[in-house]
Structure formats: C-alpha cells, structure tokens
Scaffold this motif. Structure first.
Motif, PDB file in Angstrom:
ATOM      1  N   MET A   1       0.815  -1.348  -0.384  1.00  0.00           N
ATOM      2  CA  MET A   1      -0.034   0.081  -0.089  1.00  0.00           C
ATOM      3  C   MET A   1       0.919   1.360  -0.312  1.00  0.00           C
ATOM      4  O   MET A   1       1.779   1.370   0.458  1.00  0.00           O
ATOM      5  N   ILE A   2       0.616   2.316  -0.641  1.00  0.00           N
ATOM      6  CA  ILE A   2       0.811   3.488  -0.547  1.00  0.00           C
ATOM      7  C   ILE A   2       0.187   4.609  -0.231  1.00  0.00           C
ATOM      8  O   ILE A   2      -1.098   4.857   0.108  1.00  0.00           O
ATOM      9  N   GLU A   3       1.029   4.978   0.734  1.00  0.00           N
ATOM     10  CA  GLU A   3       0.206   6.347   1.574  1.00  0.00           C
ATOM     11  C   GLU A   3       1.087   7.746   0.865  1.00  0.00           C
ATOM     12  O   GLU A   3       1.897   7.989   1.645  1.00  0.00           O
ATOM     13  N   ILE A   4      -0.111   8.864   0.822  1.00  0.00           N
ATOM     14  CA  ILE A   4       0.075   9.857   0.370  1.00  0.00           C
ATOM     15  C   ILE A   4      -0.349  11.101   1.553  1.00  0.00           C
ATOM     16  O   ILE A   4      -1.162  10.632   1.542  1.00  0.00           O
ATOM     17  N   LYS A   5       0.280  12.077   2.009  1.00  0.00           N
ATOM     18  CA  LYS A   5       0.034  12.459   3.229  1.00  0.00           C
ATOM     19  C   LYS A   5       0.611  14.099   2.990  1.00  0.00           C
ATOM     20  O   LYS A   5       1.283  14.319   3.061  1.00  0.00           O
ATOM     21  N   ASP A   6      -1.242  14.865   2.708  1.00  0.00           N
ATOM     22  CA  ASP A   6      -0.620  16.115   2.449  1.00  0.00           C
ATOM     23  C   ASP A   6       0.096  17.310   2.492  1.00  0.00           C
ATOM     24  O   ASP A   6       1.181  18.072   2.119  1.00  0.00           O
ATOM     25  N   ILE A   7       0.195  16.677   0.505  1.00  0.00           N
ATOM     26  CA  ILE A   7       1.255  16.668  -0.286  1.00  0.00           C
ATOM     27  C   ILE A   7       1.170  18.464  -0.768  1.00  0.00           C
ATOM     28  O   ILE A   7      -0.086  18.466  -1.443  1.00  0.00           O
ATOM     29  N   HIS A   8       2.145  18.944  -0.553  1.00  0.00           N
ATOM     30  CA  HIS A   8       2.218  20.015  -1.497  1.00  0.00           C
ATOM     31  C   HIS A   8       3.075  20.371  -2.133  1.00  0.00           C
ATOM     32  O   HIS A   8       4.580  19.753  -1.733  1.00  0.00           O
ATOM     33  N   LYS A   9       2.890  21.106  -3.312  1.00  0.00           N
ATOM     34  CA  LYS A   9       4.267  21.540  -4.566  1.00  0.00           C
ATOM     35  C   LYS A   9       3.706  22.552  -5.061  1.00  0.00           C
ATOM     36  O   LYS A   9       2.856  22.495  -5.372  1.00  0.00           O
ATOM     37  N   SER A  10       4.940  23.598  -5.217  1.00  0.00           N
ATOM     38  CA  SER A  10       4.780  24.747  -5.584  1.00  0.00           C
ATOM     39  C   SER A  10       6.415  24.497  -7.139  1.00  0.00           C
ATOM     40  O   SER A  10       7.914  23.670  -7.142  1.00  0.00           O
ATOM     41  N   PHE A  11       6.397  25.066  -7.212  1.00  0.00           N
ATOM     42  CA  PHE A  11       7.587  26.189  -8.664  1.00  0.00           C
ATOM     43  C   PHE A  11       7.045  27.490  -8.956  1.00  0.00           C
ATOM     44  O   PHE A  11       6.419  28.617 -10.001  1.00  0.00           O
ATOM     45  N   GLY A  12       8.332  27.769  -8.046  1.00  0.00           N
ATOM     46  CA  GLY A  12       8.012  29.130  -8.478  1.00  0.00           C
ATOM     47  C   GLY A  12       6.671  29.883  -7.603  1.00  0.00           C
ATOM     48  O   GLY A  12       6.386  29.072  -6.546  1.00  0.00           O
ATOM     49  N   LEU A  23      -4.779   6.735  -0.668  1.00  0.00           N
ATOM     50  CA  LEU A  23      -4.613   5.672   0.093  1.00  0.00           C
ATOM     51  C   LEU A  23      -4.547   5.021  -1.438  1.00  0.00           C
ATOM     52  O   LEU A  23      -5.365   5.643  -2.239  1.00  0.00           O
ATOM     53  N   PHE A  24      -3.517   4.146  -1.893  1.00  0.00           N
ATOM     54  CA  PHE A  24      -3.396   3.691  -2.729  1.00  0.00           C
ATOM     55  C   PHE A  24      -3.535   1.720  -3.052  1.00  0.00           C
ATOM     56  O   PHE A  24      -2.050   1.471  -1.944  1.00  0.00           O
TER      57      PHE A  24
END
Length: 250
Positions: A1-12, A23-24
């Motif tokens: 299982m893969i879990e992602i928690k509160d992912i943030h990403k910006s470019f500039g 959840l995956f």
C-alpha cells in the motif's frame, strides 16, 4: 500500500499541489484523473521521487520515502516499476536490452538469467521473438507493451503508469488497459495510473482520485463516479466522453 499525506508542491509562484492525501491499495488499479493542469502528473512524480514535495509524506508500506536519503531510497526504487507516457525506450537499444536495463542497474544476475527474465516479460506482453527489434521498428502499441515488460522486469510491488493510452487508437487502448489489469491482479501490485481516458476510468478504475486545481476533489470507484453529485467530476466526465466521441468520428 502507498499512502500520501498532505502533499504540497510549487514551482516558483505556481502552486501545483495543495495538500493532497490518499491511499493506493495493493492488488488494485488506483487511478489519478483530472483535466490538464490539475496536478496529476506532478503528484505521480512526487510519489516516485522525480520531484521533491515541498511538504507532506509518501509512505510505501509504512516507509516514509520523503524522509530517506538517496542511498536509502534505492531499496524502494528496486520495488518500483514505471511506464512513462511516451514509453521512454532507449532508441539505441534493442527491445531485449531495454527490458534488461533495470536488471543491469539493480541486480547481479548473470546474462543468461537476465535474458531468461526478459523473454518471460516479452511473453507476458505477447511480444515473443521481438528481442532484436529496435524501438523505431515498433508500433505505438508495441512500444507501450515493451515499456510494460521493462516495468515488470524487476517483479515490482508498485507499478506507476503515466497516460498509458496517449496516442493509441481505442482498440489498442483496451488491450493496454486489460494488460495492466491482468498484471496488477497477477502480481498483487499497487498500481497507480495517471490518465484522462474515460474508457480506462470505467474499465479498470477500482480506486479513483479526481484532482482539480491541485486539490483532491473526489475519491471513489468507477461504479460510483457515474452517480456522483460533484459538479467538477460531472463536468470532467461529460467533457471527456464528448471529446472521445468527437475524436472517434475523425
């Protein structure tokens, strides 16, 4: 299982991912869908380490990938198979050598063992005997299948697929979807597919994350997506079906 928690990403100043969690699950086709610019490919790249999230965590069976050093990540990368949007085959390598590329990088197997594995993977995607062909000699659908063969060469626990049906006709797209579905079930992989193809969504979408403007707007199955009251999901489904119908008439 893969879990992602509160992912943030910006470019500039471009804020692409705005706190996505999900959840995956093992043995299921987990789809990430959304319109252009919704952040789905950026999310996939954050999950596999091609982009570093600004904040949040990616956990592989409890192991926090985002907190590991590059050396520590290698062990998880050995468990990951990846099919890129344009297959990303090496033009100067034969089909056989493309499939053995991860084995050369991550294993100490003999040439005979690698070739045996390559042949098995080719047979699994119905391309027996195509070992010595070069990518330029393959059709679009064959390139996708070679890409899948390379992705499963290491017997991965996690399979990531970016727009597998991009540039393919509807019948070939169905073949690719069915192959991904069969392999996911056969190897009990955690499969994550980024797609905008509604045929894929309805065909293999066991667990679906819908993104809009960098946020998770909806989560559910292909059985539930047709009955949701979420207006953004409904707009996407309607527009996608209309666009596909228009393309098929051309």
């Amino acid at each position: 299982m893969i879990e992602i928690k509160d992912i943030h990403k910006s470019f500039g100043e471009n804020y692409v991912l705005k706190g996505i969690s999900g959840l995956f699950q093992d043995g299921r086709n987990n789809l990430i869908i959304g319109g252009s610019g919704s952040g789905k490919t950026t999310l996939l790249k954050c999950m596999v380490g091609l982009h570093e999230p600004d904040d949040g965590s990616v956990l592989y069976d409890g192991r926090d990938f985002t907190r590991l050093s590059n050396q520590e990540r290698i062990e998880i990368r050995k468990e990951i198979g990846m099919l890129f949007q344009n297959s990303a085959l090496f033009d100067s390598m034969t089909v056989e050598d493309n499939i053995m590329f991860p084995l050369n990088m991550f294993t100490t197997q003999s040439r005979e063992e690698k070739l045996e594995r390559a042949n098995f993977c080719l047979s699994r995607v119905n391309l027996e005997g195509k070992n010595k062909l070069f990518p330029s000699e393959l059709s679009g659908g064959m390139k996708k299948r070679v890409g899948i063969a390379r992705a499963i060469s290491m017997q991965p626990k996690y399979l990531f697929v970016d727009e597998p049906n991009s540039g393919l006709d509807p019948l070939t797209s169905i073949v690719i979807d069915e192959l991904i579905n069969e392999l996911t079930d056969e190897y009990n992989m955690t499969t994550v597919v980024v797609t905008h193809d509604m045929n894929s969504v309805m065909g293999i979408g066991e667990n679906i994350l819908f993104l809009a403007d960098g946020r998770k707007e909806w989560e559910g199955s292909n059985k539930e997506i047709a009955h949701t009251n979420n207006p953004k999901v409904n707009d996407f489904v309607f527009a996608s079906k209309f666009a596909q119908a228009a393309r098929e008439k051309l």
